[in-house]
Write an enzyme that holds these catalytic residues in place. Structure first.
Site, short mmCIF file in Angstrom:
data_model
loop_
_atom_site.label_atom_id
_atom_site.label_comp_id
_atom_site.label_asym_id
_atom_site.label_seq_id
_atom_site.Cartn_x
_atom_site.Cartn_y
_atom_site.Cartn_z
CG ASP A 149 -2.06 0.98 1.13
OD1 ASP A 149 -2.36 1.44 0.01
OD2 ASP A 149 -2.65 1.29 2.17
NE ARG A 201 -12.61 12.68 -8.76
CZ ARG A 201 -13.01 12.12 -7.61
NH1 ARG A 201 -12.19 12.02 -6.59
NH2 ARG A 201 -14.23 11.65 -7.49
CE LYS A 202 -12.43 5.21 -12.75
NZ LYS A 202 -13.54 4.30 -13.10
CE LYS A 212 1.46 -15.05 -8.30
NZ LYS A 212 0.77 -16.23 -8.82
CG ASN A 265 -3.31 -13.08 -6.47
OD1 ASN A 265 -4.33 -13.46 -5.89
ND2 ASN A 265 -3.34 -12.55 -7.68
C1 LIG Z 1 0.58 15.70 -2.64
C2 LIG Z 1 0.90 14.93 -1.42
C3 LIG Z 1 1.92 13.86 -1.67
C4 LIG Z 1 2.15 13.10 -0.45
C5 LIG Z 1 3.10 11.96 -0.73
C6 LIG Z 1 2.49 10.74 -0.20
C7 LIG Z 1 3.50 9.64 -0.14
C8 LIG Z 1 2.73 8.44 0.24
C9 LIG Z 1 3.47 7.59 1.17
C10 LIG Z 1 2.58 6.95 2.17
C11 LIG Z 1 1.54 6.13 1.46
C12 LIG Z 1 0.65 5.54 2.50
C13 LIG Z 1 -0.43 4.89 1.71
C14 LIG Z 1 -1.58 4.65 2.68
C15 LIG Z 1 -2.79 5.00 1.92
C16 LIG Z 1 -4.06 4.76 2.81
O1 LIG Z 1 -3.89 4.05 3.75
S1 LIG Z 1 -5.40 5.55 2.42
C17 LIG Z 1 -6.48 4.91 3.68
C18 LIG Z 1 -7.36 3.83 3.16
N1 LIG Z 1 -8.28 4.36 2.21
C19 LIG Z 1 -9.37 5.04 2.60
O2 LIG Z 1 -9.63 5.26 3.77
C20 LIG Z 1 -10.24 5.56 1.49
C21 LIG Z 1 -11.69 5.55 1.90
N2 LIG Z 1 -12.50 5.87 0.74
C22 LIG Z 1 -12.77 7.16 0.44
O3 LIG Z 1 -12.47 8.09 1.20
C23 LIG Z 1 -13.46 7.43 -0.86
O4 LIG Z 1 -14.15 6.29 -1.27
C24 LIG Z 1 -12.43 7.81 -1.97
C25 LIG Z 1 -11.39 6.71 -2.21
C26 LIG Z 1 -11.71 9.13 -1.56
C27 LIG Z 1 -13.18 8.04 -3.27
O5 LIG Z 1 -14.24 8.92 -3.00
P1 LIG Z 1 -14.67 10.03 -4.04
O6 LIG Z 1 -13.56 11.04 -4.21
O7 LIG Z 1 -15.99 10.54 -3.59
O8 LIG Z 1 -14.75 9.25 -5.40
P2 LIG Z 1 -16.01 8.54 -6.07
O9 LIG Z 1 -16.75 9.60 -6.83
O10 LIG Z 1 -16.75 7.70 -5.11
O11 LIG Z 1 -15.27 7.59 -7.08
C28 LIG Z 1 -14.47 8.09 -8.14
C29 LIG Z 1 -14.34 6.99 -9.15
O12 LIG Z 1 -13.62 5.90 -8.56
C30 LIG Z 1 -14.41 4.72 -8.57
N3 LIG Z 1 -14.18 4.00 -7.31
C31 LIG Z 1 -14.15 4.52 -6.06
N4 LIG Z 1 -13.88 3.54 -5.17
C32 LIG Z 1 -13.75 2.41 -5.87
C33 LIG Z 1 -13.47 1.07 -5.52
N5 LIG Z 1 -13.24 0.70 -4.25
N6 LIG Z 1 -13.38 0.14 -6.51
C34 LIG Z 1 -13.58 0.49 -7.81
N7 LIG Z 1 -13.86 1.76 -8.20
C35 LIG Z 1 -13.94 2.70 -7.24
C36 LIG Z 1 -15.86 5.22 -8.66
O13 LIG Z 1 -16.70 4.22 -9.22
C37 LIG Z 1 -15.71 6.41 -9.58
O14 LIG Z 1 -15.54 5.94 -10.90
P3 LIG Z 1 -16.12 6.79 -12.16
O15 LIG Z 1 -17.56 6.93 -11.92
O16 LIG Z 1 -15.38 8.11 -12.11
O17 LIG Z 1 -15.73 5.97 -13.34
#
Ligand SMILES: CCCCCCCCCCCCCCCC(=O)SCCNC(=O)CCNC(=O)[C@H](O)C(C)(C)COP(=O)(O)OP(=O)(O)OC[C@H]1O[C@@H](n2cnc3c(N)ncnc32)[C@H](O)[C@@H]1OP(=O)(O)O
Length: 240
Positions: A161, A206-207, A185, A183
């Site tokens: 992740d 945005r995907k 393995k 997966n």
């Molecule tokens: C600039 C700063 C740099 C910083 C440098 C960073 C460095 C980095 C290092 C650290 C890296 C740590 C990495 C940890 C990363 C986490 O741990 S993140 C925490 C775990 N994730 C979450 O808590 C996310 C929870 N979910 C959400 O908040 C919301 O569902 C999301 C993901 C923000 C999407 O919500 P939304 O913006 O309202 O988007 P929405 O309109 O629902 O969907 C947009 C599109 O995506 C599709 N979609 C959304 N979800 C899904 C799904 N699960 N499956 C399939 N399609 C989907 C929708 O169908 C839609 O498709 P279209 O209709 O456009 O074709």
């Protein structure tokens, strides 16, 4: 292998406290700092070798640092505290300030950087911007055990992740994980070094679709394969 891990553990405890030294600010960090524009200069960079790193990890690190010399690759710095997540970019999406800087969060730190040297996640990520891919070098310590002698699947998933997150953020900016498919393995021996090759496969609005493979240092063993979907946060939507 476990015996050497336990022996290593003793010396690792002896290293406690060493990591809280002064920040290392070397010239090779400068390109990657563009991603972390709001980072304060005093934050320590944890994506650098420490005495717990195995010979294999150090060797690979040196190889990738060489690749950085011509600018095709860059090493991504890594902060323990809030420099990444408290960035102005993320604040835009989390309109409730309590969520990103509430008092209760004063102790918050990046999950993968919360362990003492060598006990948990030791890793560094290199980015190739032109090829839209990253390589994460990861050594999983003894506190990440799942079944005896092997890394916990959740620890592998976490590292995937993080690797994906970095790969997607380079193209997408502020992104969040929407989906992960892994997966598993082969079981991964505890304390071994893994190489996670991630790439951006497709950008669709945005995907951001990413994929990776997780291999041994010699690349001969394929431990895991994964795909992920990251969503670029929409400034018009509040995520709270
Ligand atoms: C600039 C700063 C740099 C910083 C440098 C960073 C460095 C980095 C290092 C650290 C890296 C740590 C990495 C940890 C990363 C986490 O741990 S993140 C925490 C775990 N994730 C979450 O808590 C996310 C929870 N979910 C959400 O908040 C919301 O569902 C999301 C993901 C923000 C999407 O919500 P939304 O913006 O309202 O988007 P929405 O309109 O629902 O969907 C947009 C599109 O995506 C599709 N979609 C959304 N979800 C899904 C799904 N699960 N499956 C399939 N399609 C989907 C929708 O169908 C839609 O498709 P279209 O209709 O456009 O074709």
């Amino acid at each position: 292998m476990l015996r050497s891990c336990t022996a290593g553990l003793r010396s690792l405890w002896a290293l406690r406290g060493r990591r809280e030294g002064a920040a290392r600010l070397s010239a090779d960090l400068q390109p990657a700092r563009r991603l972390f524009s709001t980072e304060k200069a005093v934050h320590k960079d944890w994506a650098l070798p420490n005495p717990s790193w195995s010979k294999d990890l150090k060797l690979l690190f040196d190889q990738f640092m060489k690749k950085c010399e011509d600018g095709s690759w860059e090493r991504l710095p890594s902060c323990k505290h809030t420099c990444t997540y408290k960035s102005e970019d993320f604040k835009t999406y989390f309109l409730d300030p309590q969520l990103v800087e509430g008092e209760g969060l004063s102790q918050a730190q990046l999950f993968t950087r919360g362990f003492e040297d060598g006990l948990g996640f030791e890793y560094v990520i290199f980015n190739n911007n032109d090829e839209k891919r990253t390589v994460c070098l990861f050594q999983g310590g003894p506190y990440l055990q799942g079944i005896p002698g092997f890394l916990h699947g959740g620890a592998i998933a976490t590292m995937i992740d993080v690797a994906f997150g970095s790969c997607a953020a380079i193209s997408g900016g502020a992104v969040m994980t929407a989906n992960l498919n892994i997966n598993f393995k082969r079981p991964v021996p505890l304390c071994s070094v893994l190489v996670i090759h991630s790439q951006l496969d497709k950008l669709e609005g945005r995907k951001l679709f990413v994929s990776c493979n997780v291999r041994s240092v010699d690349e001969k063993t394929l431990y895991s394969e994964a795909t992920g979907l990251f969503i670029k946060l929409d400034p018009k939507k509040s995520s709270t």
